[in-house]
Design a protein around this motif. Structure first.
Motif, short mmCIF file in Angstrom:
data_model
loop_
_atom_site.label_atom_id
_atom_site.label_comp_id
_atom_site.label_asym_id
_atom_site.label_seq_id
_atom_site.Cartn_x
_atom_site.Cartn_y
_atom_site.Cartn_z
N LYS A 168 9.61 42.68 34.10
CA LYS A 168 9.34 41.34 34.61
C LYS A 168 10.47 40.87 35.54
O LYS A 168 10.23 40.31 36.61
CB LYS A 168 9.20 40.33 33.47
CG LYS A 168 7.88 40.34 32.75
CD LYS A 168 7.84 39.19 31.74
CE LYS A 168 6.52 39.14 31.01
NZ LYS A 168 6.49 38.01 30.04
N LEU A 169 11.69 41.12 35.12
CA LEU A 169 12.85 40.68 35.89
C LEU A 169 12.89 41.37 37.24
O LEU A 169 13.14 40.73 38.27
CB LEU A 169 14.13 40.98 35.09
CG LEU A 169 15.43 40.34 35.59
CD1 LEU A 169 15.36 38.82 35.49
CD2 LEU A 169 16.62 40.87 34.78
N GLU A 170 12.61 42.66 37.25
CA GLU A 170 12.66 43.42 38.50
C GLU A 170 11.50 43.08 39.44
O GLU A 170 11.61 43.27 40.65
CB GLU A 170 12.66 44.92 38.19
CG GLU A 170 13.96 45.38 37.57
CD GLU A 170 13.97 46.86 37.20
OE1 GLU A 170 15.06 47.43 37.07
OE2 GLU A 170 12.86 47.42 37.03
N LYS A 171 10.41 42.56 38.89
CA LYS A 171 9.30 42.11 39.74
C LYS A 171 9.64 40.81 40.45
O LYS A 171 9.17 40.55 41.55
CB LYS A 171 8.04 41.93 38.90
CG LYS A 171 7.36 43.23 38.50
CD LYS A 171 6.12 42.98 37.68
CE LYS A 171 5.46 44.29 37.26
NZ LYS A 171 4.25 44.06 36.42
N GLU A 172 10.46 39.97 39.81
CA GLU A 172 10.80 38.66 40.38
C GLU A 172 12.07 38.67 41.22
O GLU A 172 12.25 37.83 42.11
CB GLU A 172 10.95 37.64 39.26
CG GLU A 172 9.64 37.29 38.56
CD GLU A 172 9.78 36.06 37.67
OE1 GLU A 172 10.59 35.17 38.00
OE2 GLU A 172 9.08 36.01 36.64
N PHE A 173 12.98 39.62 40.93
CA PHE A 173 14.27 39.64 41.61
C PHE A 173 14.60 41.05 42.10
O PHE A 173 14.23 42.03 41.46
CB PHE A 173 15.40 39.18 40.66
CG PHE A 173 15.22 37.80 40.11
CD1 PHE A 173 15.72 36.70 40.79
CD2 PHE A 173 14.56 37.60 38.90
CE1 PHE A 173 15.56 35.42 40.28
CE2 PHE A 173 14.40 36.33 38.38
CZ PHE A 173 14.90 35.23 39.07
N THR A 174 15.30 41.09 43.23
CA THR A 174 15.83 42.36 43.72
C THR A 174 17.25 42.48 43.18
O THR A 174 18.15 41.74 43.60
CB THR A 174 15.84 42.39 45.26
OG1 THR A 174 14.51 42.20 45.74
CG2 THR A 174 16.39 43.72 45.75
N LEU A 175 17.44 43.39 42.24
CA LEU A 175 18.72 43.47 41.53
C LEU A 175 19.32 44.86 41.59
O LEU A 175 18.61 45.86 41.52
CB LEU A 175 18.51 43.09 40.06
CG LEU A 175 18.00 41.68 39.76
CD1 LEU A 175 17.69 41.55 38.28
CD2 LEU A 175 19.02 40.63 40.18
N ASP A 176 20.64 44.90 41.74
CA ASP A 176 21.40 46.13 41.55
C ASP A 176 22.80 45.73 41.13
O ASP A 176 23.24 44.60 41.38
CB ASP A 176 21.43 46.99 42.82
CG ASP A 176 22.12 46.29 43.98
OD1 ASP A 176 23.37 46.27 44.00
OD2 ASP A 176 21.41 45.75 44.86
#
Length: 283
Positions: A168-176
């Motif tokens: 869910k988090l990766e669908k809403e935010f671009t994170l690295d």
């Protein structure tokens, strides 16, 4: 005309009143003298047409904000406001006193703030008794949105976040990892980045992992700040302000009652509503 302002790091709430009546209310970017310089604060004021149109009409300003605790930071706000509101007398104070006024009025008690940041203090009915709390988003802010976001990101980066939440988090935010660390430790106004996860936590508050994360933050807050104040000022009423205290009120009351035997009184999400009423009656 008077203006009353209550500011966290994320938003500032404004109310303008004239002849005992609220004329304008709006929200704009948060003003925090600890995170912003005078030029940046002045730029924020100059972007708002409500303020531009009423700048010369306002005679008194009551500003309460996160970070406005020391004389140096209070003077920073005061200097900018006196330049912008040329006819106004300006009072600047910490957000804790505003929270106390909004929940206790002129009565005494213990007030806790849990919003974008967190803090607590004893209020005499006239002033806040100074303490060593309110250490900011790196050293403190337990239970607040800053803290919740830190915990969320920590679990994400250490691969201890449940898979469904990670997806869910990766669908809403671009994170690295690199960008997260840069935004937290290097980029300006890191609390804005942390607060960008506030809605995600709220939307998933029924998830067992998030529920426990929220509960743990509130538990630490009460143990660290409210319990010592209760010991020093026994039999005090305890009121709260802030978005976290309000949005997770049932969890807050559950933890306070069942784990610490503390009864919570009033919980106010946005102190600005009671603040403007208070100062309308004072003017």
């Amino acid at each position: 005309m008077i203006a009353v302002v209550y500011s966290g790091s994320r938003f500032s709430d404004w109310r303008l009143a004239d002849k005992g009546r609220i004329t304008t209310g709006f929200r704009m970017t948060g003003i925090n003298p600890y995170l912003q310089d005078e030029r940046s604060i002045l730029q924020h004021l100059n972007r708002n047409t409500n303020l531009i149109n009423n700048a010369e009409k306002i005679k008194r300003i009551y500003f309460f904000g996160a970070g406005s605790s020391s004389k140096e930071r209070k003077d920073k706000i005061k200097n900018v406001f006196e330049r912008f509101f040329v006819n106004a007398r300006v009072k600047v104070d910490h957000d804790v006193i505003a929270s106390a006024i909004s929940t206790f009025g002129d009565e005494k008690g213990i007030v806790g703030i849990i919003g974008s940041g967190s803090n607590a203090a004893y209020y005499t009915g006239k002033k806040i008794i100074e303490n060593n709390y309110g250490l900011g988003y790196i050293l403190a802010d337990e239970g607040a949105t800053n803290w919740n976001s830190q915990q969320l990101l920590k679990h994400y980066m250490t691969d201890t976040l449940p898979v469904d939440l990670k997806d869910k988090l990766e669908k809403e935010f671009t994170l690295d990892k690199k960008s997260i660390l840069e935004k937290v430790y290097i980029a300006p106004q890191p609390t804005n980045f942390l607060n960008s996860f506030t809605d995600f936590v709220l939307e998933n508050k029924e998830h067992l992992f998030i529920n426990q994360l929220i509960k743990n933050g509130l538990r630490i807050f009460i143990k660290t700040y409210i319990k010592p104040l209760m010991k020093e000022y026994p039999d005090s009423d305890v009121n709260f302000t802030g978005s976290v205290a309000f949005n997770y009120e049932n969890i807050l009351r559950e933890v306070a009652t069942e784990e610490f035997n503390i009864s919570i009184g009033t919980v106010v999400k946005e102190p600005i509503h009671n603040l403007i009423k208070y100062y309308i009656n004072k003017n």
